[in-house]
Design a protein around this motif. Sequence first.
Motif, PDB file in Angstrom:
ATOM      1  N   LYS A   1     109.674 -42.569  15.784  1.00 26.86           N
ATOM      2  CA  LYS A   1     110.963 -43.127  15.353  1.00 26.86           C
ATOM      3  C   LYS A   1     111.932 -43.239  16.525  1.00 26.86           C
ATOM      4  CE  LYS A   1     114.838 -42.034  12.234  1.00 26.86           C
ATOM      5  NZ  LYS A   1     115.808 -41.488  13.193  1.00 26.86           N
TER       6      LYS A   1
ATOM      7  N   GLU B   1     113.524 -46.655  18.064  1.00 27.13           N
ATOM      8  CA  GLU B   1     114.987 -46.809  18.125  1.00 27.13           C
ATOM      9  C   GLU B   1     115.421 -47.173  19.540  1.00 27.13           C
ATOM     10  OE1 GLU B   1     117.236 -43.967  14.967  1.00 27.13           O
ATOM     11  OE2 GLU B   1     116.107 -42.946  16.534  1.00 27.13           O
TER      12      GLU B   1
ATOM     13  N   THR C   1     118.239 -49.737  15.848  1.00 27.87           N
ATOM     14  CA  THR C   1     118.094 -49.237  14.471  1.00 27.87           C
ATOM     15  C   THR C   1     118.151 -50.349  13.442  1.00 27.87           C
ATOM     16  OG1 THR C   1     120.477 -48.835  14.355  1.00 27.87           O
ATOM     17  CG2 THR C   1     119.088 -47.002  15.071  1.00 27.87           C
TER      18      THR C   1
END
Length: 336
Positions: free
Chosen positions: A231, A235, A240
């Motif tokens: 993640k 990002e 995002t």
Amino acid sequence: MAVASSAGRRRGLLRVLGTTALLTALCPGLTAAVPLTALADPKPSVKKLEKELAALQKESDKLIEDYYHGRREQQQAEKAEKAAREKLAGSQEVFDRHATELRAMAITQYMTGGSENMALLTGVEDRGGLIRRLALTRHLADEQHAKLSGFARVRDGHRQAKEEAEARADELDATVKDLAGRREKAEATIEKIRDKIDQLHKAPGRRSDGTFVPQLPDGSDNVTPRMRLVKSLIERRFGTGPGIGCYRPIQDGGEHPLGRACDFMLSRGGAFPSPAEVQRGHAIAEWAIKNARRLGIMYIIYRQRIWHVRTGSWRVMTDRGGTTANHYDHPHISVY
């Protein structure tokens, strides 16, 4: 006994090194073609990757500087080309007006020139009239000469403006092509930098055989360290977007309640994403495939298709009845 074994190992190592030096001296290409395992370094160290990354970053900064310099050159070339076109348009207007006046003068001279010459030859008019006619003829000749001279200047200026406009247009085309090349080179270098950043990270819990040990979720986000790493890397590279959803307590048979899955949203409220966001979703999915084995990614779902690391290919999924349910508004990534 242990000392003898240690000494034996040292002698064996010296024999290997001695043989390597001899082979290098006799056959310099041999060791390059068939590297010895004792001297090979198949995996670059973190320090080496960081050094390469710093060099690429420096190169990228220079390319970006060149890119913006090229943009300024393009803007200047566009401004010069626009000014040349405006100058050409003004010159064309003056050119057309002078050409019209000259045509009118030629027609008038053709229609009146014969009778005037005949009057001069026959002496029909008196002496005063003759002098006036001669003065008028001289005046017309001077006016014609002035107009012809003015026309020549306009014609030359028009030609010069046209040549200048064409030159500026060629210069603009060359600048645009050069700028595109600089941008492609800068983007390629930046992509290398991103790849180097990714290589600095390894998924936690990976075994020597390439499999992964099970992990429990932790932290306030209730995801596993492995999912958290994936993640954070996404990002950093892709942003995002409208949001990222990972843990949810609903037991639906998937990895979300286990903290092993995240949805990288491309739109809100079930709306179909824009073309740019759809492309961002493709980029995220392609990145996940590229790094799946290293980061412990198990499968990816995007646009009613699923990719699994075991098969290494996409297959179509059944229709679940909606934009979000069919993963048209987000790629889903699950880790081991």
